[in-house]
Design a protein around this motif. Structure first.
Motif, PDB file in Angstrom:
ATOM      1  N   ARG A  18       3.786   7.189   0.010  1.00 15.09           N
ATOM      2  CA  ARG A  18       4.055   7.494   1.410  1.00 15.09           C
ATOM      3  C   ARG A  18       3.103   8.533   2.001  1.00 15.09           C
ATOM      4  O   ARG A  18       2.598   8.342   3.113  1.00 15.09           O
ATOM      5  CB  ARG A  18       5.519   7.911   1.564  1.00 15.09           C
ATOM      6  CG  ARG A  18       6.461   6.841   1.038  1.00 15.09           C
ATOM      7  CD  ARG A  18       7.905   7.248   1.044  1.00 15.09           C
ATOM      8  NE  ARG A  18       8.534   6.950   2.330  1.00 15.09           N
ATOM      9  CZ  ARG A  18       9.847   6.936   2.512  1.00 15.09           C
ATOM     10  NH1 ARG A  18      10.657   7.203   1.502  1.00 15.09           N
ATOM     11  NH2 ARG A  18      10.347   6.654   3.691  1.00 15.09           N
ATOM     12  N   TYR A  43      -2.353   1.583   7.119  1.00 11.75           N
ATOM     13  CA  TYR A  43      -2.123   1.748   5.686  1.00 11.75           C
ATOM     14  C   TYR A  43      -3.219   1.042   4.905  1.00 11.75           C
ATOM     15  O   TYR A  43      -3.794   0.054   5.363  1.00 11.75           O
ATOM     16  CB  TYR A  43      -0.767   1.158   5.285  1.00 11.75           C
ATOM     17  CG  TYR A  43       0.424   1.931   5.801  1.00 11.75           C
ATOM     18  CD1 TYR A  43       1.218   2.680   4.940  1.00 11.75           C
ATOM     19  CD2 TYR A  43       0.762   1.906   7.151  1.00 11.75           C
ATOM     20  CE1 TYR A  43       2.321   3.381   5.412  1.00 11.75           C
ATOM     21  CE2 TYR A  43       1.857   2.606   7.637  1.00 11.75           C
ATOM     22  CZ  TYR A  43       2.636   3.340   6.760  1.00 11.75           C
ATOM     23  OH  TYR A  43       3.717   4.040   7.243  1.00 11.75           O
ATOM     24  N   SER A  44      -3.491   1.533   3.704  1.00  7.35           N
ATOM     25  CA  SER A  44      -4.436   0.870   2.815  1.00  7.35           C
ATOM     26  C   SER A  44      -3.673   0.049   1.782  1.00  7.35           C
ATOM     27  O   SER A  44      -2.458   0.195   1.619  1.00  7.35           O
ATOM     28  CB  SER A  44      -5.344   1.890   2.114  1.00  7.35           C
ATOM     29  OG  SER A  44      -4.570   2.762   1.300  1.00  7.35           O
ATOM     30  N   ASP A  78       9.511   3.042   5.594  1.00  4.37           N
ATOM     31  CA  ASP A  78       8.784   4.314   5.495  1.00  4.37           C
ATOM     32  C   ASP A  78       8.864   5.082   6.814  1.00  4.37           C
ATOM     33  O   ASP A  78       9.107   6.292   6.836  1.00  4.37           O
ATOM     34  CB  ASP A  78       7.332   4.036   5.118  1.00  4.37           C
ATOM     35  CG  ASP A  78       6.492   5.301   5.048  1.00  4.37           C
ATOM     36  OD1 ASP A  78       6.994   6.328   4.556  1.00  4.37           O
ATOM     37  OD2 ASP A  78       5.328   5.263   5.500  1.00  4.37           O
ATOM     38  N   ILE A 136       6.702  -0.696   5.119  1.00  2.59           N
ATOM     39  CA  ILE A 136       6.171   0.243   6.115  1.00  2.59           C
ATOM     40  C   ILE A 136       7.245   0.587   7.141  1.00  2.59           C
ATOM     41  O   ILE A 136       7.368   1.739   7.579  1.00  2.59           O
ATOM     42  CB  ILE A 136       4.922  -0.363   6.793  1.00  2.59           C
ATOM     43  CG1 ILE A 136       3.761  -0.407   5.790  1.00  2.59           C
ATOM     44  CG2 ILE A 136       4.530   0.430   8.038  1.00  2.59           C
ATOM     45  CD1 ILE A 136       2.544  -1.158   6.284  1.00  2.59           C
ATOM     46  N   LEU A 190       4.829   1.975  -2.504  1.00  7.44           N
ATOM     47  CA  LEU A 190       4.179   2.606  -1.361  1.00  7.44           C
ATOM     48  C   LEU A 190       4.092   4.105  -1.601  1.00  7.44           C
ATOM     49  O   LEU A 190       5.123   4.781  -1.748  1.00  7.44           O
ATOM     50  CB  LEU A 190       4.963   2.332  -0.074  1.00  7.44           C
ATOM     51  CG  LEU A 190       4.436   2.994   1.201  1.00  7.44           C
ATOM     52  CD1 LEU A 190       3.015   2.537   1.511  1.00  7.44           C
ATOM     53  CD2 LEU A 190       5.354   2.700   2.378  1.00  7.44           C
ATOM     54  N   LEU A 205      -2.457  -4.635   6.946  1.00  7.56           N
ATOM     55  CA  LEU A 205      -1.987  -3.267   6.730  1.00  7.56           C
ATOM     56  C   LEU A 205      -2.937  -2.248   7.356  1.00  7.56           C
ATOM     57  O   LEU A 205      -2.497  -1.202   7.837  1.00  7.56           O
ATOM     58  CB  LEU A 205      -1.821  -2.988   5.238  1.00  7.56           C
ATOM     59  CG  LEU A 205      -0.768  -3.811   4.502  1.00  7.56           C
ATOM     60  CD1 LEU A 205      -0.447  -3.174   3.157  1.00  7.56           C
ATOM     61  CD2 LEU A 205       0.500  -3.954   5.317  1.00  7.56           C
ATOM     62  N   LYS A 210      -0.161   6.871   2.583  1.00  5.71           N
ATOM     63  CA  LYS A 210      -0.072   5.606   3.326  1.00  5.71           C
ATOM     64  C   LYS A 210      -0.836   4.502   2.590  1.00  5.71           C
ATOM     65  O   LYS A 210      -1.624   3.751   3.169  1.00  5.71           O
ATOM     66  CB  LYS A 210      -0.604   5.767   4.758  1.00  5.71           C
ATOM     67  CG  LYS A 210       0.239   6.690   5.626  1.00  5.71           C
ATOM     68  CD  LYS A 210      -0.262   6.698   7.046  1.00  5.71           C
ATOM     69  CE  LYS A 210       0.600   7.582   7.936  1.00  5.71           C
ATOM     70  NZ  LYS A 210       1.988   7.065   8.056  1.00  5.71           N
ATOM     71  N   ARG A 211      -0.555   4.405   1.297  1.00  7.91           N
ATOM     72  CA  ARG A 211      -1.247   3.426   0.456  1.00  7.91           C
ATOM     73  C   ARG A 211      -0.211   2.550  -0.253  1.00  7.91           C
ATOM     74  O   ARG A 211       0.675   3.060  -0.940  1.00  7.91           O
ATOM     75  CB  ARG A 211      -2.128   4.119  -0.574  1.00  7.91           C
ATOM     76  CG  ARG A 211      -2.879   3.164  -1.495  1.00  7.91           C
ATOM     77  CD  ARG A 211      -3.911   3.917  -2.298  1.00  7.91           C
ATOM     78  NE  ARG A 211      -3.319   4.982  -3.083  1.00  7.91           N
ATOM     79  CZ  ARG A 211      -3.993   6.042  -3.532  1.00  7.91           C
ATOM     80  NH1 ARG A 211      -5.263   6.185  -3.232  1.00  7.91           N
ATOM     81  NH2 ARG A 211      -3.384   6.956  -4.264  1.00  7.91           N
ATOM     82  N   LEU A 212      -0.346   1.233  -0.078  1.00  4.03           N
ATOM     83  CA  LEU A 212       0.574   0.304  -0.706  1.00  4.03           C
ATOM     84  C   LEU A 212      -0.112  -0.363  -1.896  1.00  4.03           C
ATOM     85  O   LEU A 212      -1.221  -0.885  -1.768  1.00  4.03           O
ATOM     86  CB  LEU A 212       1.050  -0.751   0.292  1.00  4.03           C
ATOM     87  CG  LEU A 212       2.241  -1.584  -0.204  1.00  4.03           C
ATOM     88  CD1 LEU A 212       3.241  -1.822   0.914  1.00  4.03           C
ATOM     89  CD2 LEU A 212       1.770  -2.918  -0.771  1.00  4.03           C
TER      90      LEU A 212
END
Length: 206
Positions: free
Chosen positions: A174, A33-34, A146, A143, A172, A28, A177-179
Motif C-alpha cells: 500500500r 499504481y505499478s 486500498d 485498489i 498490494l 494500473l 502503491k505496487r501490486l
C-alpha cells in the motif's frame, strides 16, 4: 503521449475491467499504481484444522461425479464458497458476500467475497474461466479497498482470483502503491491443504 484508457464522462464498474484489452500494468498505471509478477512469499498459518480440510475434500469428491460444474454459479457453490466457509469456521473472520464499494467514477461495483479479520482479503471468481482478464478486475477491486480503507490499516492488502479449480494470489504494497501477482497457482482440490494454510495465514498474520 500514451492513449488514455478511461473515457471522460464514463463510469466504470469492476466488471468493466474484465473486458478491457489493455495489459494490467497499463490499466494500473493510469490508476497510479505499478504492477509486476513474481514469486510471492505468502504468510502461512502454523496450525490448520486438518479434519475440516479432509471433510471438505471428501465432500467434493463425493459430489463431483453427481453435480454439473459447468457454470460459474455451480463452481461458486461447490468449489469456492466451501473453501472460504472452512476458513471462516475456524477463525475470527467476517465474511462479506457481494460487498458493495463506490469510490469514484473509475472504481465501483461489488466484490464477490471480502474477508475481514485484523487483515483483509479479497476473493473473486474469474468470469468465463479467464484468470488473465479477471486479474485486472481483481487489481481494480484491491485498489478500491486500498482507497476505501486508507487510514490506520496494515501496509499489505491481499487478494485472490479463482476459477474454482485454480487459485492465484496477489499482494498490494500500500505505501508503495505496487501490486504484485504471484507467479504460482494452486489447484483445487489437489493443493487444498496449502490453499487453506495460505488463506489462514493471510487472515491471521497479514
Amino acid at each position: 503521449m500514451p492513449r488514455r484508457i478511461f473515457k471522460e464522462g464514463r463510469r466504470y464498474t469492476f466488471s468493466d475491467y474484465f473486458e478491457m484489452g489493455q495489459p494490467t500494468e497499463e490499466i494500473l498505471a493510469e490508476l497510479g499504481y505499478s504492477f509486476q509478477t513474481q514469486a510471492l512469499r505468502l504468510p502461512k498459518a502454523e496450525h490448520i484444522d486438518q479434519a475440516s480440510i479432509q471433510s471438505l475434500r471428501e465432500t467434493y469428491y463425493a459430489l463431483a461425479t453427481k453435480v454439473s460444474l459447468n457454470s460459474e454459479a455451480a463452481k461458486r457453490e461447490f468449489m469456492i464458497s466451501p473453501v472460504l466457509q472452512t476458513i471462516v469456521r475456524s477463525m475470527d473472520v467476517r465474511l462479506n458476500v457481494e460487498y458493495p464499494v463506490d469510490i469514484d467514477e473509475h472504481l465501483s461495483g461489488t466484490i464477490d467475497y471480502l474477508l475481514r479479520s485484523q487483515y483483509e482479503l479479497i476473493v473473486i471468481e474469474a468470469k468465463k474461466g479467464d484468470l488473465e482478464k479477471g486479474f485486472s478486475q481483481l487489481a481494480a477491486e484491491m485498489i478500491a479497498i486500498d482507497r476505501y480503507d486508507s487510514d490506520n490499516n496494515p501496509d499489505l492488502l491481499y487478494g485472490a482470483i479463482t476459477i474454482g479449480e485454480v487459485w492465484r494470489f496477489a499482494m498490494l504494497e500500500r505505501p508503495q502503491k505496487r501490486l504484485l501477482r504471484d507467479i504460482h497457482t494452486l489447484r483445487f482440490p489437489e493443493d487444498l491443504e496449502e490453499l487453506c494454510t495460505i488463506l489462514g495465514g493471510i487472515l491471521h498474520k497479514g
